[in-house]
Design an enzyme around this catalytic site. Structure first.
Site, PDB file in Angstrom:
ATOM      1  N   HIS A  72      45.177   8.544 -58.558  1.00 51.34           N
ATOM      2  CA  HIS A  72      45.547   9.651 -59.437  1.00 51.34           C
ATOM      3  C   HIS A  72      44.833   9.561 -60.768  1.00 51.34           C
ATOM      4  O   HIS A  72      44.611  10.574 -61.420  1.00 51.34           O
ATOM      5  CB  HIS A  72      47.061   9.746 -59.565  1.00 51.34           C
ATOM      6  CG  HIS A  72      47.663  10.272 -58.304  1.00 51.34           C
ATOM      7  ND1 HIS A  72      48.195   9.465 -57.346  1.00 51.34           N
ATOM      8  CD2 HIS A  72      47.691  11.535 -57.817  1.00 51.34           C
ATOM      9  CE1 HIS A  72      48.561  10.202 -56.318  1.00 51.34           C
ATOM     10  NE2 HIS A  72      48.265  11.460 -56.569  1.00 51.34           N
TER      11      HIS A  72
ATOM     12  N   GLU B  81      50.899  15.339 -45.060  1.00 49.09           N
ATOM     13  CA  GLU B  81      50.192  14.181 -45.615  1.00 49.09           C
ATOM     14  C   GLU B  81      50.677  12.867 -45.025  1.00 49.09           C
ATOM     15  O   GLU B  81      50.278  11.793 -45.469  1.00 49.09           O
ATOM     16  CB  GLU B  81      50.247  14.170 -47.148  1.00 49.09           C
ATOM     17  CG  GLU B  81      51.525  14.567 -47.799  1.00 49.09           C
ATOM     18  CD  GLU B  81      51.420  14.667 -49.330  1.00 49.09           C
ATOM     19  OE1 GLU B  81      50.334  14.467 -49.895  1.00 49.09           O
ATOM     20  OE2 GLU B  81      52.461  14.931 -49.944  1.00 49.09           O
TER      21      GLU B  81
ATOM     22  N   ASP C 100      46.612  11.492 -49.046  1.00 47.23           N
ATOM     23  CA  ASP C 100      47.647  10.650 -48.450  1.00 47.23           C
ATOM     24  C   ASP C 100      47.518  10.599 -46.940  1.00 47.23           C
ATOM     25  O   ASP C 100      47.764   9.553 -46.336  1.00 47.23           O
ATOM     26  CB  ASP C 100      49.033  11.171 -48.849  1.00 47.23           C
ATOM     27  CG  ASP C 100      49.400  10.698 -50.249  1.00 47.23           C
ATOM     28  OD1 ASP C 100      49.175   9.516 -50.538  1.00 47.23           O
ATOM     29  OD2 ASP C 100      49.888  11.507 -51.047  1.00 47.23           O
TER      30      ASP C 100
ATOM     31  N   CYS D 252      44.430  20.665 -49.704  1.00 46.44           N
ATOM     32  CA  CYS D 252      44.407  20.509 -51.163  1.00 46.44           C
ATOM     33  C   CYS D 252      44.052  19.082 -51.572  1.00 46.44           C
ATOM     34  O   CYS D 252      44.033  18.763 -52.754  1.00 46.44           O
ATOM     35  CB  CYS D 252      45.736  20.935 -51.781  1.00 46.44           C
ATOM     36  SG  CYS D 252      47.113  19.936 -51.208  1.00 46.44           S
TER      37      CYS D 252
END
Ligand code: PEP
Ligand code: MG
Length: 578
Positions: free
Chosen positions: A201, A443, A467, A514
């Site tokens: 992240h 995910e 993920d 995404c």
């Protein structure tokens, strides 16, 4: 202390995770010890700076001796012995000499010179793989912090010639997502770290904030002298220390060409995103902060495909109230109308901030209290977010989606809570869109495997490949030691994506991607060929993806995807996409 020669150009290689170039002095942040201010001093302040080192060390020695006596009084003499090592370190002549030498040679202030040397000591000990020594490194951090507090600035006579509030490139062992969020963009022009991976992240945030970044630097950052001139190359993953004038000129030329390229790409802004044989793709934007909303339109995106609300919700001490959240989501709806803005509910945990302080660290945060699991166990908090999203849906076209769903039961409970919120709003006479689209992120492999059943419960799927890859292949997305195994082209991942899209098509719902895979230009034909309807990418990369989609044929992409689906090795699929 080893330091790269001040006048020689040195290039450290790493992995580029956020594109862009930055030209600025290095600001080194060691782990464990909080970095003091750094500034240059003039040669006639060397002696007074050295004096400040001696004063700070003496003051610390006195404090420790007092502490030692106190402990011996209330406990027994042996307990006071633990401070002996601290006092010895503070009187270590080789350490003091090194700090004095650093002040003289680098012309940097006393506290920073002390910090640079002591963190080198701690780092050397930390890098020896021994639990006893690791504890000693923590002791050194502790004592160093105490010394740094004892540097008084009032008795310093130096003039700040290059204060801490100048532009710089942050160079650190590692940087957390919250460090990234709190970076002052006007001063921190980029960052480079020894740790890190493209799918963390921290990297995702750097891209969305437009901060050039390089991770996994090969070479020890403690050898870089603070304030050295550097160039950060976020395209090729390099950090150049003390660049030669010819190197600076080379990079200035790249910077100019990139700007020209952006002007060209900007011309596509209002064009449709369709393949040359007419397949329309919804190309939307991933956003992490509300200040990015205006960028959505200017990037040419058709709305927001993923608003990662956790950085907004957890980045300010306490979770904003329903009313405040409502204002932010309504702004997203208004900024993107007539396109859709998909709000993802809180995805706390993993490598992101926890929703609340945990009583003890989680042994496996990515397999722990994350995503929808947190929301379902904090119903009040979850309802506030859902009510805010619903109320905001009256101002445009919103969608809502849930992260890390691993079982149908979770989506059914989430939907029933959403329905409960709708009933409440009806009673309160508050407007919302009763037909708001509800989606689920795919995910986790269990969700992809059950996609045919999940599809009956929702209006769309959004595949979170970041993920999905880590859970399918069992590879931690932020662990650089296994990053070789983290491959979007892994055949199992490609088959799970295909399975998800087929299940969506069979049930008349749409599928988007995404995760970062959607931002990888080399993989655009494969995703289009697999049949995705929507792709959501960071605003910086979006114009390039649009250009790529407009130049390919869906029929050819479908043939390529068929071939990929017949392959057994990641390397073969990767080769096919190059
Ligand atoms: C993903 O996992 O691909 C995703 C988009 O969610 P995040 O990166 O926020 O976990
Ligand atoms: Mg995710």
């Amino acid at each position: 202390m080893p330091v790269f020669p001040t006048n020689e150009e040195v290039t450290l290689e790493g992995t580029a995770v956020s594109p862009g170039l930055a030209f600025a002095p290095a600001h080194i942040i060691a782990r464990g010890i909080q970095a003091p201010e750094i500034y240059e001093i003039s040669a006639n302040h060397i002696e007074s700076e050295i004096k400040r080192v001696h004063c700070a060390l003496e003051k610390t020695r006195q404090q420790i001796s007092k502490l030692q006596k106190h402990i011996e009084e209330i406990s027994d003499a042996a307990d006071g012995q633990i401070f002996e090592a601290h006092i010895m370190l503070l009187s270590d002549t080789s350490l003091i000499k090194k700090v004095e030498k650093a002040i003289k040679e680098r012309l940097q202030n006393a506290e920073f010179s002390f910090y640079a040397i002591i963190q080198n000591y701690a780092e050397a000990i930390r890098r020896v793989n021994d639990p006893y020594l690791a504890e000693r490194a923590a002791d050194i951090d502790d004592i160093a912090q105490r010394v740094l507090r004892n540097f008084s600035t009032s008795d310093s006579s130096q003039v700040e010639e290059d204060g801490p509030d100048h532009s710089h490139i942050v160079i650190a062992h590692d940087i957390t997502p919250s460090d990234t969020v709190s970076m002052d963009r006007r001063q921190s022009l980029g960052f480079a770290t020894e740790q890190g991976s493209p799918n963390s992240h921290t990297a995702i945030l750097a891209r969305s904030l437009g901060i050039p970044a390089v991770v996994g630097l090969q070479g020890l950052i403690i050898e870089i002298q603070a304030l050295s001139n550097t160039i950060l190359d976020g395209y090729a993953g390099k950090l150049i220390i003390n660049p030669k004038p010819s190197t600076v000129a080379y990079y200035k030329d790249i910077e100019r060409r990139k700007k020209e390229e952006e002007i060209e790409l900007d011309k596509l802004r209002d064009d449709k995103t369709s393949t040359i044989d007419g397949r329309d793709i919804t190309l939307s934007a991933n956003v992490e902060f509300n200040h990015e909303f205006p960028l959505v339109e200017s990037s040419g995106a058709a709305g927001i495909g993923l608003f990662r609300t956790e950085f907004y919700l957890l980045g300010q001490g306490e979770i904003p109230a329903e009313e405040t959240q409502y204002q932010v989501y309504a702004e997203a709806a208004r900024c993107t109308f007539p396109h859709q803005a998909i709000i993802r509910t809180l995805d706390a945990g993993g490598d992101k901030l926890p929703a609340e302080p945990l009583p003890e660290p989680e042994p496996n945060p990515f397999l722990g209290w994350r995503g929808i699991r947190v929301s379902l166990s904090r119903r009040g908090m979850f309802k506030e977010q859902l009510r805010a999203i619903l109320r905001a849906s009256a101002h445009g076209r919103l969608g809502v989606m849930f992260p890390l769903v691993s079982a149908i039961g979770e989506i059914m409970i989430a939907k029933s809570i959403l329905h409960e919120c709708m009933v409440e709003l009806d009673k309160e006479g508050l407007a919302y869109d009763p037909n708001i689209e509800v989606g689920v992120m795919i995910e986790v492999p269990s969700a992809a495997i059950m996609a045919d059943e999940l599809a009956k419960e929702v209006d769309f799927f959004s595949i979170g490949t970041n993920d999905l890859i880590q859970y399918t292949v069992a590879v931690d997305r932020v662990n650089k030691h296994v990053s070789d195994l983290y491959k979007p082209t892994n055949p199992a991942v490609i088959r799970l994506i295909k399975r998800t899209i087929d299940a969506a098509n069979a049930n008349g719902i749409w599928t988007g991607v995404c995760g970062e895979m959607a931002s990888d230009l080399a993989l655009t034909p494969l995703l289009i060929g697999l049949g995705v309807d929507e792709m959501s990418v960071g605003t910086h990369q979006l114009p390039r993806i649009k250009q790529a989609i407009r130049s390919i044929s869906h029929a050819q992409c479908a043939a390529l995807a068929d071939e990929a689906l017949s392959m057994r090795f990641s390397s073969d699929i990767l080769q096919l996409t190059q």
